[in-house]
Design a protein around this motif. Structure first.
Motif, PDB file in Angstrom:
ATOM      1  N   VAL A 208       0.852  -1.191   0.000  1.00 41.55           N
ATOM      2  CA  VAL A 208       0.000   0.000   0.000  1.00 41.55           C
ATOM      3  C   VAL A 208       0.887   1.240   0.000  1.00 41.55           C
ATOM      4  O   VAL A 208       1.885   1.308   0.727  1.00 41.55           O
ATOM      5  N   LEU A 209       0.518   2.210  -0.825  1.00 41.58           N
ATOM      6  CA  LEU A 209       1.196   3.508  -0.855  1.00 41.58           C
ATOM      7  C   LEU A 209       0.186   4.589  -0.505  1.00 41.58           C
ATOM      8  O   LEU A 209      -0.919   4.623  -1.053  1.00 41.58           O
ATOM      9  N   LEU A 210       0.552   5.481   0.408  1.00 41.36           N
ATOM     10  CA  LEU A 210      -0.278   6.622   0.787  1.00 41.36           C
ATOM     11  C   LEU A 210       0.424   7.893   0.317  1.00 41.36           C
ATOM     12  O   LEU A 210       1.596   8.105   0.617  1.00 41.36           O
ATOM     13  N   ALA A 211      -0.290   8.726  -0.432  1.00 42.81           N
ATOM     14  CA  ALA A 211       0.295   9.960  -0.952  1.00 42.81           C
ATOM     15  C   ALA A 211      -0.624  11.131  -0.640  1.00 42.81           C
ATOM     16  O   ALA A 211      -1.841  11.041  -0.836  1.00 42.81           O
ATOM     17  N   GLY A 212      -0.053  12.221  -0.140  1.00 46.60           N
ATOM     18  CA  GLY A 212      -0.841  13.404   0.175  1.00 46.60           C
ATOM     19  C   GLY A 212      -0.032  14.665  -0.002  1.00 46.60           C
ATOM     20  O   GLY A 212       1.204  14.627  -0.116  1.00 46.60           O
ATOM     21  N   MET A 213      -0.737  15.795  -0.030  1.00 41.58           N
ATOM     22  CA  MET A 213      -0.117  17.099  -0.220  1.00 41.58           C
ATOM     23  C   MET A 213      -0.328  17.955   1.023  1.00 41.58           C
ATOM     24  O   MET A 213      -1.457  18.068   1.520  1.00 41.58           O
ATOM     25  N   ALA A 214       0.745  18.567   1.498  1.00 39.38           N
ATOM     26  CA  ALA A 214       0.681  19.328   2.741  1.00 39.38           C
ATOM     27  C   ALA A 214      -0.238  20.543   2.637  1.00 39.38           C
ATOM     28  O   ALA A 214      -0.766  21.004   3.652  1.00 39.38           O
ATOM     29  N   GLU A 215      -0.454  21.071   1.417  1.00 41.09           N
ATOM     30  CA  GLU A 215      -1.282  22.254   1.237  1.00 41.09           C
ATOM     31  C   GLU A 215      -2.700  21.925   0.775  1.00 41.09           C
ATOM     32  O   GLU A 215      -3.433  22.810   0.346  1.00 41.09           O
ATOM     33  N   ASP A 216      -3.083  20.671   0.885  1.00 37.29           N
ATOM     34  CA  ASP A 216      -4.406  20.233   0.441  1.00 37.29           C
ATOM     35  C   ASP A 216      -5.479  20.819   1.358  1.00 37.29           C
ATOM     36  O   ASP A 216      -5.536  20.519   2.552  1.00 37.29           O
ATOM     37  N   ALA A 217      -6.368  21.670   0.791  1.00 37.16           N
ATOM     38  CA  ALA A 217      -7.444  22.289   1.559  1.00 37.16           C
ATOM     39  C   ALA A 217      -8.731  21.484   1.509  1.00 37.16           C
ATOM     40  O   ALA A 217      -9.701  21.842   2.161  1.00 37.16           O
ATOM     41  N   ILE A 218      -8.747  20.407   0.737  1.00 38.33           N
ATOM     42  CA  ILE A 218      -9.957  19.612   0.561  1.00 38.33           C
ATOM     43  C   ILE A 218      -9.871  18.320   1.373  1.00 38.33           C
ATOM     44  O   ILE A 218     -10.791  17.974   2.116  1.00 38.33           O
ATOM     45  N   VAL A 219      -8.772  17.590   1.228  1.00 38.26           N
ATOM     46  CA  VAL A 219      -8.509  16.415   2.071  1.00 38.26           C
ATOM     47  C   VAL A 219      -7.145  16.641   2.718  1.00 38.26           C
ATOM     48  O   VAL A 219      -6.112  16.284   2.148  1.00 38.26           O
ATOM     49  N   PRO A 220      -7.118  17.267   3.888  1.00 39.54           N
ATOM     50  CA  PRO A 220      -5.840  17.657   4.492  1.00 39.54           C
ATOM     51  C   PRO A 220      -4.968  16.457   4.832  1.00 39.54           C
ATOM     52  O   PRO A 220      -5.441  15.311   4.927  1.00 39.54           O
ATOM     53  N   ILE A 221      -3.691  16.742   5.000  1.00 39.61           N
ATOM     54  CA  ILE A 221      -2.693  15.702   5.213  1.00 39.61           C
ATOM     55  C   ILE A 221      -2.995  14.867   6.453  1.00 39.61           C
ATOM     56  O   ILE A 221      -2.540  13.719   6.571  1.00 39.61           O
ATOM     57  N   ALA A 222      -3.803  15.373   7.371  1.00 43.90           N
ATOM     58  CA  ALA A 222      -4.170  14.607   8.569  1.00 43.90           C
ATOM     59  C   ALA A 222      -4.870  13.303   8.202  1.00 43.90           C
ATOM     60  O   ALA A 222      -4.738  12.297   8.915  1.00 43.90           O
ATOM     61  N   HIS A 223      -5.615  13.297   7.107  1.00 44.37           N
ATOM     62  CA  HIS A 223      -6.286  12.077   6.678  1.00 44.37           C
ATOM     63  C   HIS A 223      -5.266  11.013   6.289  1.00 44.37           C
ATOM     64  O   HIS A 223      -5.420   9.837   6.625  1.00 44.37           O
ATOM     65  N   GLN A 224      -4.217  11.413   5.569  1.00 46.21           N
ATOM     66  CA  GLN A 224      -3.188  10.452   5.189  1.00 46.21           C
ATOM     67  C   GLN A 224      -2.483   9.920   6.414  1.00 46.21           C
ATOM     68  O   GLN A 224      -2.185   8.714   6.505  1.00 46.21           O
ATOM     69  N   ARG A 225      -2.202  10.785   7.375  1.00 46.11           N
ATOM     70  CA  ARG A 225      -1.504  10.327   8.580  1.00 46.11           C
ATOM     71  C   ARG A 225      -2.365   9.379   9.391  1.00 46.11           C
ATOM     72  O   ARG A 225      -1.856   8.438  10.023  1.00 46.11           O
ATOM     73  N   ALA A 226      -3.688   9.601   9.383  1.00 43.50           N
ATOM     74  CA  ALA A 226      -4.589   8.662  10.043  1.00 43.50           C
ATOM     75  C   ALA A 226      -4.555   7.312   9.341  1.00 43.50           C
ATOM     76  O   ALA A 226      -4.532   6.250   9.990  1.00 43.50           O
ATOM     77  N   LEU A 227      -4.546   7.327   8.009  1.00 45.54           N
ATOM     78  CA  LEU A 227      -4.455   6.081   7.255  1.00 45.54           C
ATOM     79  C   LEU A 227      -3.139   5.360   7.533  1.00 45.54           C
ATOM     80  O   LEU A 227      -3.099   4.133   7.625  1.00 45.54           O
ATOM     81  N   ALA A 228      -2.063   6.117   7.707  1.00 41.13           N
ATOM     82  CA  ALA A 228      -0.766   5.510   7.990  1.00 41.13           C
ATOM     83  C   ALA A 228      -0.776   4.793   9.340  1.00 41.13           C
ATOM     84  O   ALA A 228      -0.093   3.779   9.521  1.00 41.13           O
ATOM     85  N   CYS A 229      -1.552   5.305  10.284  1.00 44.14           N
ATOM     86  CA  CYS A 229      -1.690   4.620  11.577  1.00 44.14           C
ATOM     87  C   CYS A 229      -2.490   3.336  11.435  1.00 44.14           C
ATOM     88  O   CYS A 229      -2.228   2.349  12.135  1.00 44.14           O
ATOM     89  N   LEU A 230      -3.459   3.333  10.521  1.00 43.14           N
ATOM     90  CA  LEU A 230      -4.311   2.164  10.330  1.00 43.14           C
ATOM     91  C   LEU A 230      -3.657   1.099   9.457  1.00 43.14           C
ATOM     92  O   LEU A 230      -4.001  -0.082   9.553  1.00 43.14           O
ATOM     93  N   ILE A 231      -2.739   1.515   8.583  1.00 40.93           N
ATOM     94  CA  ILE A 231      -2.047   0.573   7.684  1.00 40.93           C
ATOM     95  C   ILE A 231      -0.545   0.721   7.962  1.00 40.93           C
ATOM     96  O   ILE A 231       0.181   1.376   7.203  1.00 40.93           O
TER      97      ILE A 231
END
Length: 271
Positions: A208-231
């Motif tokens: 699994v690869l998780l990719a996110g952008m620090a300046e994302d105003a729609i799906v902020p990087i916190a969502h990716q970090r939450a996914l990283a905790c789950l996977i």
């Protein structure tokens, strides 16, 4: 190269399907690309060009692009079943990779959970697990979830153009955009409401690869970090600059990392 398109009905959903690289070498794993809310497959074409020689499948969800409106509301689970059926028609008996962007990442997670033996590798780009984490800009969330904001076609188009601009779309991406229907967007929002694959994500065994952008105003990087905790076994990419639509507007900034990930050896359980 642009996609070629045709329509197909799977699990009761009539979808326009974009394809690229049909007839690719058998050792090139097919790639299913799943798009963001309200988006048409043409927006994925620049990112698809990062994967030459791959058989790529990219559907328009009901009411998006040139797919007709859904007859009835649907769930993320139903869409995931439809995608499994679609890929079984496209590449019978073969495992496939998935790249899920934004809303499409939710479908990708569900598919990875319910059809794990079919999914070779999973890339989740600027997406969420359904956890109750807010958008970085509350106004963005309000425009997406308030039915009065997408009940009228003209207002819906205006809001999506604002969303594209805020998400970092360039002129080329704006020219590719085809406004969805109010019913199409409403069903996508409804499908996401109350959905979460979070309890099952720790059991994923494919790469699994998780990719996110620090300046994302729609799906902020916190969502990716939450996914990283789950996977916990997932690889992660965090781009320090760039907005939500960076993967579609400037795919060359993330394409090499995705190509490298999808070029890895298929997990043994999917071989």
């Amino acid at each position: 190269m642009s996609f070629t398109y045709s329509k197909l009905t799977v699990e009761g959903l009539t979808l326009r399907i974009g394809r690229n690289g049909v007839g690719a070498p058998h050792d090139a794993v097919p790639l299913l690309m799943l798009n963001g809310i309200g988006f048409n497959a043409e927006l994925m074409e620049p990112l698809a060009r990062q994967f030459p020689g791959r058989h790529i499948v990219c559907p328009d969800m009901p009411g998006c692009g040139n797919s007709p409106d859904p007859v009835l509301p649907y769930t993320i689970k139903r869409v995931a079943r439809a995608m499994e059926s679609l890929m079984e028609r496209e590449v019978p008996g073969r495992a496939f990779d998935i790249l899920g962007f934004s809303w499409g990442g939710a479908v990708a997670q569900q598919l990875a959970v319910t059809a794990s033996r079919k999914v070779a590798r999973l890339a989740l780009v600027a997406t969420t697990s359904g956890l109750p984490l807010p958008a970085a800009n509350p106004e963005v969330l309000r425009r997406l979830l308030d039915p009065t904001e997408y009940g009228h076609p003209a207002k819906l188009t205006d809001n999506f153009m604002d969303l594209l601009n805020e998400g970092g779309a360039n002129a080329g991406l704006l020219r590719r955009f085809k406004s969805p229907t109010p019913q199409g967007v409403g069903c996508q929002v409804g499908a996401l409401a109350g959905w979460s694959a979070a309890p099952m994500l720790p059991f994923l065994r494919m790469p699994v690869l998780l990719a996110g952008m620090a300046e994302d105003a729609i799906v902020p990087i916190a969502h990716q970090r939450a996914l990283a905790c789950l996977i916990p076994q997932a690889e992660t990419i965090e781009l320090r600059s760039g907005s939500h639509l960076l993967p579609l507007a400037t795919p060359e900034r993330i394409g090499p990392q995705l190509v490298d990930f999808f070029g890895q050896k298929i997990a043994m359980q999917n071989a």
